[in-house]
Write an enzyme that holds these catalytic residues in place. Structure first.
Site, mmCIF file in Angstrom:
data_model
loop_
_atom_site.group_PDB
_atom_site.id
_atom_site.type_symbol
_atom_site.label_atom_id
_atom_site.label_comp_id
_atom_site.label_asym_id
_atom_site.label_seq_id
_atom_site.Cartn_x
_atom_site.Cartn_y
_atom_site.Cartn_z
ATOM 1 N N SER A 159 -2.775 -7.743 3.188
ATOM 2 C CA SER A 159 -2.991 -7.539 4.625
ATOM 3 C C SER A 159 -3.337 -8.867 5.292
ATOM 4 C CB SER A 159 -4.139 -6.557 4.854
ATOM 5 O OG SER A 159 -3.842 -5.308 4.290
ATOM 6 N N HIS A 167 0.842 -1.207 0.000
ATOM 7 C CA HIS A 167 0.000 0.000 0.000
ATOM 8 C C HIS A 167 0.878 1.259 0.000
ATOM 9 C CE1 HIS A 167 -3.020 -2.723 2.271
ATOM 10 N NE2 HIS A 167 -3.595 -2.466 1.118
HETATM 11 P P1 ADP Z 1 -9.942 -3.578 -0.069
HETATM 12 O O1 ADP Z 1 -10.664 -4.248 1.055
HETATM 13 O O2 ADP Z 1 -10.630 -2.349 -0.585
HETATM 14 O O3 ADP Z 1 -9.452 -4.471 -1.169
HETATM 15 P P2 ADP Z 1 -7.179 -3.401 0.784
HETATM 16 O O4 ADP Z 1 -6.660 -2.608 1.937
HETATM 17 O O5 ADP Z 1 -6.996 -4.866 0.832
HETATM 18 O O6 ADP Z 1 -8.679 -2.963 0.681
HETATM 19 O O7 ADP Z 1 -6.537 -2.858 -0.564
HETATM 20 C C1 ADP Z 1 -6.696 -1.542 -1.007
HETATM 21 C C2 ADP Z 1 -6.150 -1.440 -2.414
HETATM 22 O O8 ADP Z 1 -4.750 -1.700 -2.400
HETATM 23 C C3 ADP Z 1 -6.729 -2.433 -3.409
HETATM 24 O O9 ADP Z 1 -6.789 -1.809 -4.680
HETATM 25 C C4 ADP Z 1 -5.728 -3.564 -3.421
HETATM 26 O O10 ADP Z 1 -5.744 -4.266 -4.639
HETATM 27 C C5 ADP Z 1 -4.449 -2.767 -3.260
HETATM 28 N N1 ADP Z 1 -3.379 -3.559 -2.659
HETATM 29 C C6 ADP Z 1 -3.426 -4.374 -1.600
HETATM 30 N N2 ADP Z 1 -2.223 -4.932 -1.346
HETATM 31 C C7 ADP Z 1 -1.386 -4.456 -2.297
HETATM 32 C C8 ADP Z 1 -0.015 -4.676 -2.626
HETATM 33 N N3 ADP Z 1 0.734 -5.527 -1.950
HETATM 34 N N4 ADP Z 1 0.476 -4.010 -3.686
HETATM 35 C C9 ADP Z 1 -0.298 -3.176 -4.401
HETATM 36 N N5 ADP Z 1 -1.584 -2.944 -4.176
HETATM 37 C C10 ADP Z 1 -2.136 -3.563 -3.142
#
Ligand code: ADP
Length: 172
Positions: free
Chosen positions: A134, A23
């Protein structure tokens, strides 16, 4: 220089339970394209999270405390409404692999349907983080494994404290 209307700030929404270096990578990439990035932490009463909304917001604020152009706020309800209320037009989402694509496409098209002015911008993280999520971080931390290098230090510390105080990890 002033940005065109609605492009002063891009919104990066997510659960961030907790924020990972994947993130952070996306936020820093976004910050190279837009003057401000608003990290929007989803408050979803239907979804059990390890960290409360307040904790998630406070942790992300702490990580970016020296970067005032990265703002953090909680939101609930429709993302399209939140974006409009913040006078923004761009939603940033991260794409790790093909497996993210279908859900992200659906969301982007639905948001476009609700607010035709809204654009979703997909960004790829550094290859180091394409496997990172996560939930994986929580799983490893719950089992006592090291998540060093995968999350900011403050998250590492908070995960350790969380799992030291919970004998069972019911919110994984
Ligand atoms: P959500 O529940 O909305 O998917 P997340 O916190 O899991 O929330 O993810 C938020 C955004 O960040 C999403 O677009 C997800 O694909 C992206 N994301 C999550 N982990 C990573 C990562 N390791 N690298 C890049 N993008 C990520």
């Amino acid at each position: 220089m002033e940005s065109p209307e609605g492009l002063e700030r891009a919104v990066y929404p997510g659960s961030f339970d907790p924020i990972t270096n994947g993130h952070v990578d996306i936020i820093l990439r976004g910050a190279k394209l837009f003057p401000r990035i608003l990290v929007a932490v989803l408050e979803n009463p239907k979804k059990a999270t390890l960290f409360s909304t307040e904790e998630r917001v406070a942790l992300i604020r702490e990580i970016f405390k020296d970067q005032p152009h990265i703002e953090v706020e909680a939101f609930h309800g429709l993302l399209a409404d939140f974006i409009r209320a913040r006078q923004a037009r761009v939603v940033i989402r991260g794409l790790r692999a093909v497996s993210d694509f279908e859900y992200e496409l659906q969301m982007a098209l639905m948001n476009q349907q609700i607010n035709p002015d809204l654009e979703t911008l997909f960004m790829m993280p550094s290859a180091h983080y394409t496997f990172l999520s996560s939930s994986l971080v929580k799983e490893v931390a719950a089992l006592g494994g090291s998540v060093r290098g995968l999350v900011p230090e403050t998250i590492e510390r908070n995960l350790r404290e969380k799992f030291a105080s919970t004998s069972e990890s019911s919110s994984l």
